[in-house]
Scaffold this active site. Structure first.
Site, mmCIF file in Angstrom:
data_model
loop_
_atom_site.group_PDB
_atom_site.id
_atom_site.type_symbol
_atom_site.label_atom_id
_atom_site.label_comp_id
_atom_site.label_asym_id
_atom_site.label_seq_id
_atom_site.Cartn_x
_atom_site.Cartn_y
_atom_site.Cartn_z
ATOM 1 N N TYR A 1 33.032 -26.967 -5.596
ATOM 2 C CA TYR A 1 33.382 -26.328 -6.872
ATOM 3 C C TYR A 1 34.867 -25.972 -6.818
ATOM 4 O O TYR A 1 35.256 -24.927 -6.301
ATOM 5 C CB TYR A 1 32.520 -25.091 -7.101
ATOM 6 C CG TYR A 1 31.339 -25.368 -8.012
ATOM 7 C CD1 TYR A 1 30.631 -26.567 -7.909
ATOM 8 C CD2 TYR A 1 30.929 -24.445 -8.976
ATOM 9 C CE1 TYR A 1 29.552 -26.833 -8.737
ATOM 10 C CE2 TYR A 1 29.855 -24.705 -9.807
ATOM 11 C CZ TYR A 1 29.170 -25.897 -9.693
ATOM 12 O OH TYR A 1 28.106 -26.167 -10.521
ATOM 13 N N TRP B 1 35.260 -26.456 -13.343
ATOM 14 C CA TRP B 1 34.993 -25.644 -14.534
ATOM 15 C C TRP B 1 36.297 -24.978 -14.956
ATOM 16 O O TRP B 1 37.132 -24.624 -14.114
ATOM 17 C CB TRP B 1 33.914 -24.610 -14.230
ATOM 18 C CG TRP B 1 32.646 -25.239 -13.754
ATOM 19 C CD1 TRP B 1 32.201 -25.332 -12.465
ATOM 20 C CD2 TRP B 1 31.673 -25.904 -14.553
ATOM 21 N NE1 TRP B 1 31.010 -26.002 -12.420
ATOM 22 C CE2 TRP B 1 30.648 -26.373 -13.682
ATOM 23 C CE3 TRP B 1 31.548 -26.153 -15.927
ATOM 24 C CZ2 TRP B 1 29.532 -27.064 -14.146
ATOM 25 C CZ3 TRP B 1 30.434 -26.835 -16.376
ATOM 26 C CH2 TRP B 1 29.450 -27.285 -15.501
ATOM 27 N N HIS C 1 23.642 -22.667 -22.988
ATOM 28 C CA HIS C 1 25.054 -23.015 -23.170
ATOM 29 C C HIS C 1 25.289 -23.730 -24.508
ATOM 30 O O HIS C 1 26.152 -24.602 -24.606
ATOM 31 C CB HIS C 1 25.551 -23.897 -22.019
ATOM 32 C CG HIS C 1 25.756 -23.164 -20.723
ATOM 33 N ND1 HIS C 1 26.797 -22.282 -20.530
ATOM 34 C CD2 HIS C 1 25.042 -23.192 -19.566
ATOM 35 C CE1 HIS C 1 26.721 -21.787 -19.302
ATOM 36 N NE2 HIS C 1 25.662 -22.313 -18.701
ATOM 37 N N TRP D 1 23.725 -28.360 -7.710
ATOM 38 C CA TRP D 1 24.932 -27.530 -7.707
ATOM 39 C C TRP D 1 24.740 -26.201 -6.981
ATOM 40 O O TRP D 1 25.701 -25.663 -6.427
ATOM 41 C CB TRP D 1 25.413 -27.287 -9.141
ATOM 42 C CG TRP D 1 24.622 -26.291 -9.949
ATOM 43 C CD1 TRP D 1 23.525 -26.541 -10.706
ATOM 44 C CD2 TRP D 1 24.895 -24.881 -10.106
ATOM 45 N NE1 TRP D 1 23.085 -25.395 -11.325
ATOM 46 C CE2 TRP D 1 23.915 -24.359 -10.977
ATOM 47 C CE3 TRP D 1 25.870 -24.025 -9.598
ATOM 48 C CZ2 TRP D 1 23.874 -23.009 -11.347
ATOM 49 C CZ3 TRP D 1 25.838 -22.674 -9.966
ATOM 50 C CH2 TRP D 1 24.853 -22.191 -10.833
ATOM 51 N N GLU E 1 21.383 -22.475 -16.253
ATOM 52 C CA GLU E 1 21.669 -21.110 -16.698
ATOM 53 C C GLU E 1 21.150 -20.837 -18.109
ATOM 54 O O GLU E 1 21.850 -20.268 -18.949
ATOM 55 C CB GLU E 1 23.174 -20.845 -16.622
ATOM 56 C CG GLU E 1 23.729 -20.981 -15.211
ATOM 57 C CD GLU E 1 25.232 -20.802 -15.125
ATOM 58 O OE1 GLU E 1 25.720 -20.395 -14.061
ATOM 59 O OE2 GLU E 1 25.921 -21.060 -16.134
ATOM 60 N N ASP F 1 29.562 -26.655 -24.743
ATOM 61 C CA ASP F 1 29.204 -25.381 -24.117
ATOM 62 C C ASP F 1 29.290 -24.304 -25.192
ATOM 63 O O ASP F 1 29.534 -24.597 -26.371
ATOM 64 C CB ASP F 1 30.118 -25.074 -22.927
ATOM 65 C CG ASP F 1 29.398 -24.303 -21.835
ATOM 66 O OD1 ASP F 1 29.026 -23.138 -22.088
ATOM 67 O OD2 ASP F 1 29.184 -24.857 -20.748
#
Length: 606
Positions: free
Chosen positions: A424, A470, A255, A399, A333, A181
């Site tokens: 999550y 996460w 990322h 997700w 993202e 990431d």
């Protein structure tokens, strides 16, 4: 004295257990008969099955549990056998467990069924005896995953191994490692040594990740770490012994700051040569109604041939380390504002007749899929892969709710359901005044409502489901456990047990017993289910408990409440000048919740 304490603990754990053992996940079928089998602390194994690494591990764990919880001298006979004629009802992972006066008997079609049967037996060790019973059990879905983000914060090989121990005990069979990431590259790639020499290290900061001050000139980039290729081999072997597959994720094209810092030529931005690994500083990304705007270009450039040369070598090494049939390529993202001003990408769009930047990413993903397939693997990625045209054989991990999974399944793509609104587990899990600041809340009761096969979806396209942890706000392994348990128990039951067997009040009772088992095994967990949410509406203060049977005491006079304090019975008006509301929960006269302290001014604002 120690023996007496263990006996008392066992008696406490065993209340009503002979009526219905508290197994998580709930078995498909469990019939409890009259009679009990006394337990001796010496296990006598009866089997002619070759002692493989998995069976040796399961036996060792079970023997250790016997020593922790069984104080009576003597032997307990446990027999293991494989069916000579397969039992088609239980499949490859199912098992038959019978306890009678002769001992404990586990039968299965495959060795992993025996392993799961032994995990169930471990949960029965809460008393000096176990009830006679028959359990026939098998999972609802095949993919029962847990994702651990080791990129934002690094966790050692030993810690990941402990996590494997913990999730395998509840019949999870996939560990998804988020290995790269913006904040770190965690896997050694021999073709590109700077990925770990440079990309694995950030500045050590504490507070709220994403809101840190900028790193000062000369700051030391020495916080982080990575797994050597030998570490990965060790983890894969250890997971295999637990019947857990490890899914590696290399998150691209967004990322990717850690990779860009190590090799700036992967970016299309000249300033990339001045970039540093992201340490959680504020302002790295802006989230707008129109998408994501990056302050720094953290993407691999889809128009540069050297990017695909890089990925070919990276995935060649990754594929050689992980036997699992899938490689996760992220895809989520991806900020595209730097692509919009890149003339090379404009030329690519004209050449390939790409109408927008979502199609640019889709072009990239299709080329990546060809690389993944050339390594003998299948591509899996986040549901953004559906935008701009999905790669032909991609598996989608949904997700952003269930929508992406439903869309992918309707397109006849395989799906793993991991919707953020259900699984999550980095989200706040209890009263927000006791938890780290995260942008959403996810109570265990909501997790327990998760269905990996949404209504109207053809089940043949749903591989299963997964919870994701996460770690932006998770700095150490104790917090990893705290965020996982007990919500991970709810996920386990949703993925293994038939929906008809799920029962929230019964599940809460089971969780309470398993918390005691976690105490025994020094596993951290959150008692958040005992701590009510608090609302203030029309001047009245309301406590909203997650579980039944709580006696909630509170104070408004700046004292710390206990069992002698005011008892909540109905919504009430706060005194005019009160500055602090504090709450603590009791159950059956015993404190079960932590004291929640809520500034009245904050409560009025919310």
């Amino acid at each position: 004295m120690r023996s007496m304490i263990i006996i008392l603990l066992a008696m406490l754990l065993n209340m009503n257990s002979h009526a219905q053992p508290k197994i998580i996940p709930e078995p498909v079928s469990m019939v409890v008969q009259n009679g009990t089998l006394p337990l001796g602390n010496n296990v006598i194994w009866a089997t002619d099955i070759k002692n493989t690494a998995s069976l040796s591990l399961a036996k060792t764990q079970l023997e250790a549990d016997f020593k922790k919880t069984v104080v009576a001298n003597g032997g307990t006979r446990i027999s293991l056998s494989l069916f000579k004629k397969p039992d088609n009802t239980i499949g490859n992972e199912g098992y038959l467990l019978v306890i009678d006066k002769e001992g404990i008997h586990i039968s299965a079609n495959k060795e992993n069924g025996l392993f799961y049967g032994l995990q169930t037996v471990r949960q029965l060790l809460v008393a000096p005896s176990v009830p006679f019973l028959t359990i026939r059990d098998y999972p609802t879905v095949g993919w029962r995953g847990m994702m651990l983000d080791v990129a934002r914060h690094f966790f050692t090989k030993a810690e990941v191994m402990r996590y494997i121990d913990e999730i395998a005990a509840y019949k999870f069979n996939v560990l998804h490692l988020h290995l790269t990431d913006d904040g770190g590259w965690r896997i050694e790639i021999k073709s590109y040594p700077k990925l770990t020499e440079v990309g694995a290290w950030a500045v050590e900061k504490y507070g709220y990740y994403g809101e840190f001050s900028a790193a000062e000139p000369g700051a030391k980039y020495n916080y982080g770490g990575f797994y050597t290729q030998q570490d990965i081999k060790d983890l894969v072997q250890y997971a295999k012994a637990h019947f857990v597959d490890i899914l590696p994720e290399i998150d691209i094209p967004g990322h990717s700051m850690a990779a860009v810092v190590a090799y700036p030529e992967l970016s299309g931005t000249k300033e990339a040569a001045t970039y540093k690994v992201y340490s959680g500083e504020k302002g790295f990304m802006d989230w707008t109604d129109h998408g994501i705007v990056a302050k720094y270009d953290n993407t691999l450039n889809p128009a540069k041939p050297e990017v695909y040369t890089f990925l070919n070598k990276v995935f060649e090494e990754v594929a050689g380390l992980f036997p699992f049939g899938y490689i996760h390529v992220g895809g989520d993202e991806c900020a595209k504002n730097y692509w919009q001003k890149d003339p090379n990408i404009t030329s690519l769009m004209q050449k390939e007749k790409l109408k927008n930047y979502e199609e640019v990413q889709a072009y990239f993903e299709k080329k990546v899929e060809a690389i993944i397939i050339s390594k003998g693997k299948k591509l899996i990625g986040w549901d953004e892969l559906l935008e701009g045209g999905v790669a032909p054989n991609a598996t989608i991990m949904s997700w952003r709710g269930e929508k992406g999974g439903i869309e992918a399944a309707n397109l006849k793509h395989q799906v793993v359901m991991t919707p953020n609104n259900y699984v999550y587990i980095d989200y706040v899990q209890g009263n927000k005044y006791l938890e780290s600041k995260v942008y959403e809340t996810l109570r265990m009761k909501k997790v327990y409502a998760f269905n990996p096969v949404p209504a109207g979806v053809d089940p043949q396209y749903v591989l299963g489901g997964q919870a994701n942890l996460w770690t932006e706000q998770v700095y150490n392994f104790s917090k990893v456990e705290y965020m996982t348990w007990p919500r991970g128990l709810a996920v386990a039951e949703c993925l293994w047990s038939p929906a008809s067997k799920k029962d929230w009040p019964n599940f809460v009772e089971k969780v309470e017993q398993h918390m005691r088992l976690m105490d025994r095994d020094t596993v951290s967990y959150a008692p958040s289910m005992y701590e009510p949410d608090v609302t203030l509406q029309s001047g009245l203060c309301t406590f909203v408990p997650e579980v039944d049977g709580l006696e909630m005491h509170y104070s408004v006079d700046n004292s710390f409440p206990d069992i002698k304090s005011l008892v909540y019975k109905q919504p009430f008006a706060l005194p005019e000048d009160a500055v602090m509301l504090r709450i603590v929960s009791y159950k059956n006269g015993k404190q079960v919740g932590r004291i929640v302290s809520i500034p009245v001014a904050e409560l009025k604002k919310s």
